[in-house]
Design a protein around this motif. Structure first.
Motif, PDB file in Angstrom:
ATOM      1  N   PRO A 242       1.033  -1.153  -0.012  1.00 34.93           N
ATOM      2  CA  PRO A 242       0.174  -0.151   0.337  1.00 34.93           C
ATOM      3  C   PRO A 242       0.727   1.057   0.134  1.00 34.93           C
ATOM      4  O   PRO A 242       1.976   1.033   0.436  1.00 34.93           O
ATOM      5  CB  PRO A 242      -0.864  -0.013   1.227  1.00 34.93           C
ATOM      6  CG  PRO A 242      -0.730  -1.309   1.736  1.00 34.93           C
ATOM      7  CD  PRO A 242       0.596  -2.340   0.939  1.00 34.93           C
ATOM      8  N   LEU A 243       0.328   2.349  -1.000  1.00 32.92           N
ATOM      9  CA  LEU A 243       1.366   3.399  -0.938  1.00 32.92           C
ATOM     10  C   LEU A 243       0.710   4.549  -1.301  1.00 32.92           C
ATOM     11  O   LEU A 243      -0.285   4.874  -1.578  1.00 32.92           O
ATOM     12  CB  LEU A 243       2.284   3.580  -2.326  1.00 32.92           C
ATOM     13  CG  LEU A 243       2.732   4.321  -3.200  1.00 32.92           C
ATOM     14  CD1 LEU A 243       3.747   4.745  -1.866  1.00 32.92           C
ATOM     15  CD2 LEU A 243       3.485   4.195  -4.287  1.00 32.92           C
ATOM     16  N   VAL A 244       1.075   5.712   0.120  1.00 33.87           N
ATOM     17  CA  VAL A 244       0.139   7.093  -0.778  1.00 33.87           C
ATOM     18  C   VAL A 244       1.618   7.891  -1.295  1.00 33.87           C
ATOM     19  O   VAL A 244       2.145   8.419  -0.296  1.00 33.87           O
ATOM     20  CB  VAL A 244      -0.416   7.562   1.160  1.00 33.87           C
ATOM     21  CG1 VAL A 244      -0.924   8.603   0.724  1.00 33.87           C
ATOM     22  CG2 VAL A 244      -1.463   6.859   1.751  1.00 33.87           C
ATOM     23  N   LEU A 245       0.834   9.119  -1.984  1.00 35.20           N
ATOM     24  CA  LEU A 245       1.629   9.727  -2.041  1.00 35.20           C
ATOM     25  C   LEU A 245       0.916  11.487  -1.313  1.00 35.20           C
ATOM     26  O   LEU A 245      -0.191  11.550  -1.493  1.00 35.20           O
ATOM     27  CB  LEU A 245       1.595  10.020  -4.066  1.00 35.20           C
ATOM     28  CG  LEU A 245       2.083   9.219  -4.924  1.00 35.20           C
ATOM     29  CD1 LEU A 245       2.389   9.383  -6.366  1.00 35.20           C
ATOM     30  CD2 LEU A 245       3.588   8.537  -4.611  1.00 35.20           C
ATOM     31  N   MET A 246       2.492  11.886  -0.703  1.00 35.61           N
ATOM     32  CA  MET A 246       1.878  13.055  -0.250  1.00 35.61           C
ATOM     33  C   MET A 246       2.390  13.967  -1.311  1.00 35.61           C
ATOM     34  O   MET A 246       3.998  13.996  -1.230  1.00 35.61           O
ATOM     35  CB  MET A 246       2.098  12.700   0.990  1.00 35.61           C
ATOM     36  CG  MET A 246       2.052  13.885   2.280  1.00 35.61           C
ATOM     37  SD  MET A 246       2.427  13.442   4.044  1.00 35.61           S
ATOM     38  CE  MET A 246       3.547  13.626   3.962  1.00 35.61           C
ATOM     39  N   SER A 247       2.012  15.019  -1.152  1.00 35.59           N
ATOM     40  CA  SER A 247       1.996  16.744  -1.436  1.00 35.59           C
ATOM     41  C   SER A 247       2.537  16.483  -2.783  1.00 35.59           C
ATOM     42  O   SER A 247       2.109  17.639  -3.850  1.00 35.59           O
ATOM     43  CB  SER A 247       3.390  16.917  -0.608  1.00 35.59           C
ATOM     44  OG  SER A 247       2.274  17.265   0.797  1.00 35.59           O
TER      45      SER A 247
ATOM     46  N   ARG B  40       4.656  10.647 -11.663  1.00 38.19           N
ATOM     47  CA  ARG B  40       4.379  10.255 -13.910  1.00 38.19           C
ATOM     48  C   ARG B  40       4.692   8.415 -12.734  1.00 38.19           C
ATOM     49  O   ARG B  40       5.566   8.124 -13.009  1.00 38.19           O
ATOM     50  CB  ARG B  40       4.518  10.519 -14.537  1.00 38.19           C
ATOM     51  CG  ARG B  40       4.142  11.954 -15.014  1.00 38.19           C
ATOM     52  CD  ARG B  40       4.424  11.850 -15.859  1.00 38.19           C
ATOM     53  NE  ARG B  40       3.933  13.704 -16.675  1.00 38.19           N
ATOM     54  CZ  ARG B  40       5.329  15.185 -16.180  1.00 38.19           C
ATOM     55  NH1 ARG B  40       6.235  14.691 -15.700  1.00 38.19           N
ATOM     56  NH2 ARG B  40       5.050  16.207 -16.411  1.00 38.19           N
ATOM     57  N   GLY B  41       3.663   7.348 -13.764  1.00 40.54           N
ATOM     58  CA  GLY B  41       3.977   5.860 -13.704  1.00 40.54           C
ATOM     59  C   GLY B  41       3.551   5.469 -12.902  1.00 40.54           C
ATOM     60  O   GLY B  41       3.740   4.078 -12.951  1.00 40.54           O
ATOM     61  N   LEU B  42       2.961   5.870 -11.561  1.00 37.35           N
ATOM     62  CA  LEU B  42       3.211   5.243 -10.574  1.00 37.35           C
ATOM     63  C   LEU B  42       1.076   5.721 -10.297  1.00 37.35           C
ATOM     64  O   LEU B  42       1.004   6.779  -9.850  1.00 37.35           O
ATOM     65  CB  LEU B  42       3.823   5.868  -8.960  1.00 37.35           C
ATOM     66  CG  LEU B  42       3.677   4.703  -8.132  1.00 37.35           C
ATOM     67  CD1 LEU B  42       4.219   3.601  -8.183  1.00 37.35           C
ATOM     68  CD2 LEU B  42       4.701   5.603  -7.476  1.00 37.35           C
ATOM     69  N   THR B  43      -0.043   4.156  -9.902  1.00 37.44           N
ATOM     70  CA  THR B  43      -0.798   4.313  -9.791  1.00 37.44           C
ATOM     71  C   THR B  43      -1.262   4.422  -7.908  1.00 37.44           C
ATOM     72  O   THR B  43      -0.685   3.430  -7.906  1.00 37.44           O
ATOM     73  CB  THR B  43      -1.619   3.306 -10.606  1.00 37.44           C
ATOM     74  OG1 THR B  43      -1.522   3.854 -11.416  1.00 37.44           O
ATOM     75  CG2 THR B  43      -3.940   3.599 -10.065  1.00 37.44           C
ATOM     76  N   ALA B  44      -1.910   4.907  -7.218  1.00 35.77           N
ATOM     77  CA  ALA B  44      -1.452   5.506  -6.055  1.00 35.77           C
ATOM     78  C   ALA B  44      -2.265   6.062  -5.469  1.00 35.77           C
ATOM     79  O   ALA B  44      -2.571   7.546  -5.930  1.00 35.77           O
ATOM     80  CB  ALA B  44      -0.366   5.266  -5.247  1.00 35.77           C
ATOM     81  N   ASP B  45      -2.665   6.775  -4.050  1.00 39.54           N
ATOM     82  CA  ASP B  45      -3.153   6.960  -3.452  1.00 39.54           C
ATOM     83  C   ASP B  45      -3.078   8.278  -3.272  1.00 39.54           C
ATOM     84  O   ASP B  45      -1.520   8.503  -3.300  1.00 39.54           O
ATOM     85  CB  ASP B  45      -3.660   6.758  -1.949  1.00 39.54           C
ATOM     86  CG  ASP B  45      -4.917   5.930  -1.523  1.00 39.54           C
ATOM     87  OD1 ASP B  45      -5.918   5.791  -2.623  1.00 39.54           O
ATOM     88  OD2 ASP B  45      -4.587   4.805  -1.079  1.00 39.54           O
TER      89      ASP B  45
ATOM     90  N   ILE C  97      -7.409  13.291  -2.599  1.00 41.36           N
ATOM     91  CA  ILE C  97      -7.464  13.474  -1.380  1.00 41.36           C
ATOM     92  C   ILE C  97      -7.320  15.475  -1.459  1.00 41.36           C
ATOM     93  O   ILE C  97      -5.827  15.106  -1.076  1.00 41.36           O
ATOM     94  CB  ILE C  97      -7.460  13.190   0.702  1.00 41.36           C
ATOM     95  CG1 ILE C  97      -8.168  12.033   0.265  1.00 41.36           C
ATOM     96  CG2 ILE C  97      -8.179  14.333   1.245  1.00 41.36           C
ATOM     97  CD1 ILE C  97      -8.332  11.379   1.536  1.00 41.36           C
ATOM     98  N   VAL C  98      -7.181  16.552  -2.169  1.00 39.28           N
ATOM     99  CA  VAL C  98      -7.045  17.808  -2.171  1.00 39.28           C
ATOM    100  C   VAL C  98      -7.283  19.125  -1.554  1.00 39.28           C
ATOM    101  O   VAL C  98      -8.584  18.419  -1.289  1.00 39.28           O
ATOM    102  CB  VAL C  98      -7.189  18.088  -3.959  1.00 39.28           C
ATOM    103  CG1 VAL C  98      -6.401  19.374  -3.730  1.00 39.28           C
ATOM    104  CG2 VAL C  98      -6.935  16.365  -4.609  1.00 39.28           C
ATOM    105  N   PHE C  99      -6.360  19.113  -0.772  1.00 37.73           N
ATOM    106  CA  PHE C  99      -7.176  20.645   0.258  1.00 37.73           C
ATOM    107  C   PHE C  99      -7.045  21.927  -1.018  1.00 37.73           C
ATOM    108  O   PHE C  99      -5.681  22.548  -1.627  1.00 37.73           O
ATOM    109  CB  PHE C  99      -6.319  20.622   1.308  1.00 37.73           C
ATOM    110  CG  PHE C  99      -6.333  19.511   2.027  1.00 37.73           C
ATOM    111  CD1 PHE C  99      -7.698  19.864   3.172  1.00 37.73           C
ATOM    112  CD2 PHE C  99      -5.302  18.266   2.166  1.00 37.73           C
ATOM    113  CE1 PHE C  99      -7.842  18.815   4.921  1.00 37.73           C
ATOM    114  CE2 PHE C  99      -6.027  17.442   2.950  1.00 37.73           C
ATOM    115  CZ  PHE C  99      -6.211  17.414   4.175  1.00 37.73           C
ATOM    116  N   PRO C 100      -7.765  22.959  -0.343  1.00 36.83           N
ATOM    117  CA  PRO C 100      -7.894  24.273  -0.848  1.00 36.83           C
ATOM    118  C   PRO C 100      -6.326  25.120  -0.258  1.00 36.83           C
ATOM    119  O   PRO C 100      -6.987  25.043   0.735  1.00 36.83           O
ATOM    120  CB  PRO C 100      -8.899  24.614  -0.866  1.00 36.83           C
ATOM    121  CG  PRO C 100      -9.667  24.394   0.474  1.00 36.83           C
ATOM    122  CD  PRO C 100      -8.692  22.698   0.005  1.00 36.83           C
TER     123      PRO C 100
END
Length: 219
Positions: A27-32, A36-41, A205-208
């Motif tokens: 399981p992987l979460v990208l933060m900030s 490219r080329g990586l499908t993840a949360d 999940i995107v913050f304004p």
């Protein structure tokens, strides 16, 4: 091979790491920062809206020509900020040309060289948006050395609104993002993924963002 999950903030040097991660069932979460080329949360801020906010503020304060000091063209957040800047500028009858974009502002000497080139080649530029507050503070420092008045001659807006933004010789305007909330949601999302083996569509999940106006751009 002994981790259950990973939170990753990729950089332009992350290609080998990403290639390895794509082969693992972890399981992987990208933060900030997207990759490219990586499908993840993904959990982060709306950088495109951040670019729009910065340019809208500068134009409303009478600036005519705006430059962008970024990290590297391939980085998704750089593309998003610059894209938002150009969208807002175009909506108000302005343009941000390729000549007004400076890259590789991740160290002070290169930022100083970029500023000198900008002053010599495009003296009409009267505002700069930087991809980070640190870069914006480097620009501010170089301007003081060159007797460039801030914000009268050059308005400056940084990004992230870290704790140093208020400590410069001229307090720095900055696009703020809720960093604590981004980190909290990234952790929560990874824990959620660890509790289930069911494969689902990656969440976004995107913050304004919000613009914090200080002396560096407030004419």
């Amino acid at each position: 091979g002994r981790i259950d999950g990973l939170i990753l903030t990729p950089t332009s040097q992350s290609k080998d790491v990403v290639a390895s991660l794509s082969k693992l069932n972890v399981p992987l979460v990208l933060m900030s920062e997207r990759q490219r080329g990586l499908t993840a949360d993904f959990v982060g801020g709306d950088d495109q809206e951040g670019g729009r906010l910065a340019v809208r503020h500068l134009l409303e304060n009478g600036c005519k020509q705006i430059s962008y000091f970024g990290a590297a063209a391939p980085i998704p957040s750089d593309q998003a900020i610059l894209g938002g800047m150009r969208e807002e500028a175009n909506s108000q009858g302005k343009t941000i040309s390729a000549e007004n974009v400076c890259w590789h502002n991740t160290d002070q000497p290169e930022t100083a060289r970029n500023l000198s080139r900008m002053i010599n080649q495009s003296p009409e530029i009267d505002a700069v948006v930087c991809f980070s507050d640190l870069t914006a503070l480097w620009v501010l420092q170089e301007c003081r050395k060159k007797n460039i008045k801030i914000p009268e001659d050059l308005a400056i807006v940084g990004y992230d609104d870290n704790e140093f933004a208020q400590l410069g010789a001229v307090p720095l305007s900055s696009v703020a993002q809720p960093n604590f909330e981004i980190g909290y949601q990234a952790g929560s999302l990874l824990l959620e993924r660890l509790k289930t083996s069911q494969i689902t569509v990656p969440k976004q999940i995107v913050f304004p963002p919000r613009l914090v106006v200080r002396d560096s751009s407030d004419r």
